[in-house]
Structure formats: structure tokens, C-alpha cells
Design an enzyme around this catalytic site. Structure first.
Site, PDB file in Angstrom:
ATOM      1  N   GLU A  49       0.811  -1.213   0.000  1.00 31.66           N
ATOM      2  CA  GLU A  49       0.000   0.000   0.000  1.00 31.66           C
ATOM      3  C   GLU A  49       0.850   1.273   0.000  1.00 31.66           C
ATOM      4  OE1 GLU A  49      -2.675  -0.478   3.337  1.00 31.66           O
ATOM      5  OE2 GLU A  49      -4.051  -1.681   2.145  1.00 31.66           O
ATOM      6  N   GLU A  51      -6.551  -7.754  -0.548  1.00 36.32           N
ATOM      7  CA  GLU A  51      -6.952  -7.797   0.859  1.00 36.32           C
ATOM      8  C   GLU A  51      -8.384  -7.325   0.996  1.00 36.32           C
ATOM      9  OE1 GLU A  51      -4.666  -5.357   3.496  1.00 36.32           O
ATOM     10  OE2 GLU A  51      -2.758  -5.903   2.601  1.00 36.32           O
TER      11      GLU A  51
END
Ligand code: GLA
Length: 669
Positions: free
Chosen positions: A152, A308
Site C-alpha cells: 500500500e 486484501e
């Protein structure tokens, strides 16, 4: 070169796997349970730098060898992480100047996770070194089917005001503008006496007495995105020097702030995304659908991996709402319906220690007897039954414009109203389309839009001259364009367009804006649309009509009696302008008229029954998610893939249930 094949057969299923948090015997139980759950792909090593390189340039790959071998023996493929989102203690100790410095001058220390400075030369060197060492060792390991660089990018921090970052910003600006004269012009430094005479005086927009220069802030956002991407590219290329497996990094589509994913998506072999429901939002599944469509769109329609999501509650929001029975299946199927060919979770086994011990997992603290684990196993079996869906594509007749540069600019300080937000407008328009059962792509305002019947611009504050021309040409050639308020206000330097608010869209919309008129909360304002009063509020504009027909008129509020909604014929197409911030319900009658112009037919299905078609070479697949509590009947002919039942015209989907149908090619979308 990547020799690209999808990482697993069929639709990938699994999650982040962090075995280093557990003693060795637990690993055997993990893989046995993974097999029971139908897990085919796990992400390993994302936070393992301190174990893999215990001291600078000393490596310990033994435990990772064991993990990868064990997974491979059990037929579970690996998405191998580079651990660079969490540098070890030794790195912070050796290179304190690499720490991120916040806007107000605080240097962020060790003991959590998160990036050090993306502009740090030492970090770049250390990150590419560990990426390279991993790639060299595991390039030919049969378990490794995908590389997962970092984690991320841009979160939890992206912006950095350290000395290294400021120096790099200056260099980036020199490259962008060439001369100080050009920089002064672009930043409008004549205002508040901000002229620069020396490059050495040019800095990052750190804490200042009043609001910093907005053009400087917008450039700093571009620079931050660029530096983060440069970190990714350096690691990617280090891996590619040794390994041929595809390389990804996990995005956060609609939740990303620092990354312009149109640009990022060009750099990865396959797009992957993380998504978490926002607990306070009772309709969070709409934001989920938006995120999935945005992810597919930056992937330019190619299949992507949901890297995710959560099986139940997260732990990092104020009040973390657990998913109710069936909700995880609905969430997973929405992602899949909107193009995901991989459904993964954070994380496999709930951590006993650390900051995320209250985060849900595939295998929760309550163990295998829990509802969550039972649903995980059931979902794994369902995903297994959808192998033939892999590779099929979503098609859309409608594009929604999404531009991170416009987001960055619109969210700066000192706007006419902070009640008008980029994400709020995006969500409202998306939700209207979602409720109408209209599948959308997202597009950049300078993309080729000719394949779409309708283009919607919910939040296009920043419109470049090129984008204005693109939208104007699109309509001239027969397209329908719907633009929401506060659009086409500034150029790429956050400077108001010469010609006034809305100038680049004036021809296509047949109107421009004389003045913004934010509305007091107490002023009841409606729009009269064909004799019906639709509620509005917050925002109004005084329009200057230049050829457009008035379709809606303000009643009450600061623009009482003036044009609120306009429609303009331009070339062979139509440009609509909605100068106020309508809500989801209020937009319904407006969109009905816009659909009619564009030749779009809403699905007519009950609201809350979400249906998206994926088109394959031999079949179409209807993915249906019932968000309602009650059963609904879906008109469909084909085979339901979870039950094997034949649907001959109609199929009943239970309250909160999901279903996937194999149907003949050419069905609806
Ligand atoms: C992010 C991170 C994960 C984990 C989850 C928790 O997406 O990538 O490591 O922290 O959030 O929701």
C-alpha cells in the site's frame, strides 16, 4: 520480461500469511486448514525485513525456504512480498535522516510500520537490495507465482518534508518547469509576494502561518506520487533482473490519496487492490462496488486481484462493525462480479500480539469452530466452482470521470465550501447509477471516451484544456455528457481558467458560471424539474446561459428563480449541467432524462439486487448479490454454478444470498 500467466488456475483464493508470528508446528496446521478452505494463493513476507536481513547486508532465508517448500508441497502458490513497507530497527539507527518528517516538522520513528522517506537514497538502495536478494533466491522457486512489492504505497504516510525530500522536490520542479520564471508563473507567486529568485529558496509546502500556495501543494502531491512510484519501479526492476513471474503492488483504489492509479497501473503486470468497508456507512457495499469498478478501470478492464479485504471487523476504525452472516460472501462476490479473478484476505490467522490482534482473519482467535471459519471454507468451495469465470470481462456503456489530480486540487483549503467534496460527489452519483443497475467504468478525462453512450463527471473541479476539448469532441460526435457542479473551475496549476468558472466546458454545456452560491443550512432550496420539486441544499450557482435550455429552476435559496439544471445540444450529442449538489434520491428524475438522451436502459431490477455480467468467449456469467433481507426473483436463463440448478427464466435468490449463472453469450449487462 514477465511471461504473464494468471498466478493460479481458476479464481485465486487466500490471503496474507504471516507464519513468522507462529511456532513451526502451527505451520503444519495452517497448511492443512488452508487446504480444507480451498486456499490456492497466499502472500508471504510482507513485513519480514527484520527477519530476512537481521543486520545490514546479512541475510537469513532459511525460515522462508521452509515456508515456501511447505506451501508448495501442499499445492498452495505464493505471492512473495518484498518487505520494504517496514524497514528494520537497524535501518532507522544507521540512517536517521531517512525518516519521514511531517508537515509540522516531526520525524517519525521506529516501532510501528510504514515508510521511511521515499526520497531517501539510503532507503532506495536498501529496498532494491533486499528485493534483488529475494528475487535472486526465489526466481525459480516453484511456489512463487507472483511478486508483491511493498505494501500500500502512500499509506500510512506518503508526504515527506525531510531535507532529502525537499531537495528532491526542487530537482523535480527544475525538471518540470526548467526555469524559475516558469515556476513563478505556474504557482502564481505574484500573489502574497511569493516570488522566487533562487532555486535554493524553493521548498515543500510545510507548516506556514496561513494557507500555503495551492499550486505548490498540488505539485507536491504530484511529486509525492512520483517519488513513491519511483520506489516501486526501482524494486520492480531489481526483481525483473532475476525473475520472470508477474509483479504487482497492492493499491487502495478509492481509498488511495497519494497515488494516481492511472499512472501506477501502467507499471504493474497485474493490478491488485485492497478494500475495507467503512463501518459508519450503512451502505458500505456501494462504496465497495465503486472501488471494484475503479480498480477494474485502472486495470483497463483486465482481471485483477482483490489482494486484501476482511472476513469480519477491522480494528483501525473508531467503532468496528463485524460482518453479519453472509456479508463476506456478498462482498467477495461483488468484487468478483466487477472483475476480480482473485479473492484474498488480510490475513490468514489472527495475530495474538501487536496492533492488529483485534482484526478479523480467515482463521479467527475462536478457531475452526467459528462461524467466520465455516464461511471461509464455504467461500473457498464456491470460488472453486467458478474456475470457468476467470478471464471473462465486464463491459459498460457508461463512464464516470475520475482524476486524482482533481481530487488533490479540490480538497485543498479555502474553497467556496468544504461541504462539497470530491469523494462525496463521486459516491452520490455512483450510488444513483448503482441503484439504477447501470454498470459503469471509470475513465480519465483525457481518455478516448468514444465507446461510451454516457459520460458522467461528478467531481471535475480541475479540467485541463486538453480534457475540455476531449469532452467537447466526445459530445460533438454524439455522446451524452452529464456534469455536476463546481466543474471546470481551474487548470493544472489550480488557477481559475481565463474566461471564468467552467470556461473549458462552456461550448459543450452551453452555460458558464457567474458566481458560486453556497447555501445556508436554514435556506430550504428545491429545484423545480417539470413541475416537481426535488430537494437540494448546500450548493447553488448563478449560471450565465450561452445556448443551453433550462431544465430545472431553483426555488428558494440564493439563486431563487434562476436556472439550476441545463441541457445543451452540441454537435450530434448533448451536454447536461447540474449546478447544485443533488442527493441520490433527487438525482433519480434527472438521470432518467439523461438516460433517455443516452439510450441507456436502467435494469429495472429491485433495488438492492446487484447484478453484473462478466462476458466470456463461450458464455456470459451473471453474478448476483442480494443485499435485501427478503428473497428476490431474478429473471435469468442458465445454470447456477454453486448449486448446479437450471434456471429457466427465473431464479429465486434468498435474502442476503449470492448466485452466479452461466448464460448464453450476448445476455444483458
Ligand atoms: C492494510 C494493510 C494490512 C493490514 C490491513 C488491516 O490494508 O495492508 O497489512 O494492516 O490494512 O485492515
Amino acid at each position: 520480461m514477465s511471461t504473464f500467466t494468471w498466478p493460479t488456475a481458476g479464481i485465486s483464493y487466500g490471503g496474507d500469511y504471516n507464519p513468522e508470528q507462529w511456532p513451526r508446528p502451527v505451520w503444519d496446521e495452517d497448511v492443512a486448514l488452508m487446504r480444507e478452505a480451498g486456499v490456492t494463493l497466499v502472500s508471504v513476507g510482507i513485513f519480514s525485513w527484520a527477519l530476512l536481513e537481521p543486520r545490514e547486508d546479512e541475510y537469513d532465508f532459511g525460515w522462508l525456504d521452509d515456508v515456501l517448500d511447505l506451501l508448495h508441497r501442499n499445492g498452495i502458490a505464493v505471492d512473495l512480498g518484498t518487505p520494504t513497507a517496514s524497514p528494520p530497527a537497524w535501518f532507522y539507527d544507521a540512517y536517521p535522516d531517512s525518516r519521514v518528517v511531517t508537515r509540522d516538522g516531526t520525524a517519525l520513528g521506529f516501532g510501528s510500520r510504514g515508510m521511511v522517506s521515499p526520497s531517501s537514497v539510503e532507503y532506495r538502495a536498501a529496498a532494491t537490495r533486499i528485493a534483488s536478494a529475494l528475487a535472486e533466491r526465489y526466481a525459480t522457486h516453484p511456489a512463487v507465482v507472483l511478486w508483491h512489492v511493498h505494501n500500500e504505497y502512500g499509506a500510512p504516510v506518503g508526504e515527506d518534508f525531510s531535507a532529502q525530500s525537499v531537495a528532491a522536490f526542487r530537482e523535480w520542479l527544475r525538471g518540470r518547469y526548467g526555469s524559475l520564471d516558469a515556476l513563478n508563473a505556474a504557482w502564481g507567486t505574484a500573489f502574497w509576494g511569493q516570488h522566487y529568485r533562487e532555486w535554493a529558496h524553493v521548498g515543500a509546502p510545510a507548516a506556514t502561518a496561513s494557507t500555503p500556495n495551492p499550486a505548490q501543494q498540488l505539485d507536491f502531491a504530484r511529486f509525492t506520487d512520483h517519488q513513491l512510484r519511483a520506489c516501486f519501479i526501482a524494486e520492480r526492476d531489481a526483481i525483473r533482473a532475476h525473475a520472470t513471474q508477474p509483479i504487482t503492488t497492492n493499491f487502495m483504489a478509492h481509498q488511495s490519496w497519494n497515488t494516481d492509479l492511472w499512472q501506477w497501473a501502467r507499471e504493474v503486470d497485474l493490478v491488485s487492490d485492497d478494500h475495507y468497508l467503512w463501518s459508519p456507512d450503512p451502505e458500505a457495499h456501494v462504496a465497495l462496488a465503486l472501488s471494484a469498478d475503479l480498480t477494474r478501470s485502472v486495470a483497463r478492464g483486465k482481471p485483477w486481484v482483490l489482494m486484501e479485504h476482511s472476513t469480519s471487523a477491522v480494528n483501525w476504525q473508531g467503532h468496528n462493525i463485524a460482518k453479519r452472516p453472509g456479508e463476506m460472501h456478498r462482498n467477495a462476490l461483488t468484487h468478483l462480479g466487477r472483475g476480480a479473478d482473485g479473492i484474498l484476505f488480510f490475513q490468514w490467522r489472527a495475530s495474538r500480539s501487536g496492533a492488529e490482534k483485534f482484526h478479523s482473519a480467515m482463521l479467527p482467535h475462536a478457531g475452526t469452530g467459528s462461524r467466520v471459519f465455516r464461511e471461509v471454507v464455504e467461500l473457498g468451495h464456491r470460488i472453486g466452482a467458478l474456475a470457468e469465470v476467470a478471464g471473462s470481462r465486464v463491459r459498460a456503456d457508461v463512464a464516470v470521470l475520475y482524476d486524482w489530480e482533481s481530487l488533490w486540487a479540490q480538497e485543498l483549503e479555502w474553497r467556496p465550501s468544504d461541504a462539497l467534496g470530491f469523494r462525496e460527489r463521486m459516491r452520490t452519483y455512483y450510488e444513483r447509477l448503482w441503484r439504477d443497475g447501470v454498470t459503469v467504468d471509470f475513465a480519465h478525462p483525457e481518455d478516448d471516451l468514444s465507446g461510451y453512450r454516457l459520460v458522467v463527471a461528478p467531481a471535475s473541479y480541475l479540467v485541463t484544456a486538453a480534457a475540455g476539448k476531449n469532452l467537447t469532441d466526445y459530445v460533438a460526435q454524439g455522446g451524452t455528457l452529464l456534469v455536476s457542479c463546481f466543474a471546470g473551475v481551474v487548470d493544472e496549476h489550480d488557477a481559475v481558467h481565463a474566461g471564468g468558472f467552467g470556461a473549458p466546458l462552456r461550448d459543450v454545456l452551453g452555460t458558464a458560471v457567474e458566481e458560486f452560491l453556497p447555501v445556508r443550512a436554514a435556506d430550504v432550496t428545491t429545484v423545480d424539474l417539470d413541475g416537481t420539486a426535488i430537494p437540494t441544499g448546500v450548493w447553488a450557482e448563478q449560471l450565465v446561459l450561452d445556448g443551453a435550455q433550462v431544465r430545472g429552476v431553483y426555488r428558494g435559496g440564493p439563486a431563487d428563480g434562476a436556472a439550476a439544471i441545463t441541457r445543451n445540444g452540441h454537435g450530434t450529442g448533448t451536454g447536461w449541467y447540474v449546478s447544485t449538489a443533488l442527493g441520490v434520491e433527487a438525482l433519480a428524475p434527472v438521470l432518467a432524462q439523461v438516460y433517455a438522451d443516452a439510450g441507456i436502459t436502467p435494469s429495472g431490477r429491485p433495488e438492492g439486487l446487484e447484478v453484473v455480467t462478466r462476458h466470456g468467449a463461450e458464455h456470459d456469467y451473471l453474478v448476483a448479490v442480494n443485499h435485501r433481507d427478503e428473497d428476490v426473483d431474478l429473471e435469468v436463463t442458465g445454470t447456477e454454478l454453486f448449486s448446479g440448478e437450471e434456471a429457466g427464466g427465473s431464479y429465486r435468490i434468498g435474502g442476503g444470498g449470492v448466485a452466479v449463472f452461466r448464460t448464453p453469450v450476448g445476455g444483458d449487462h
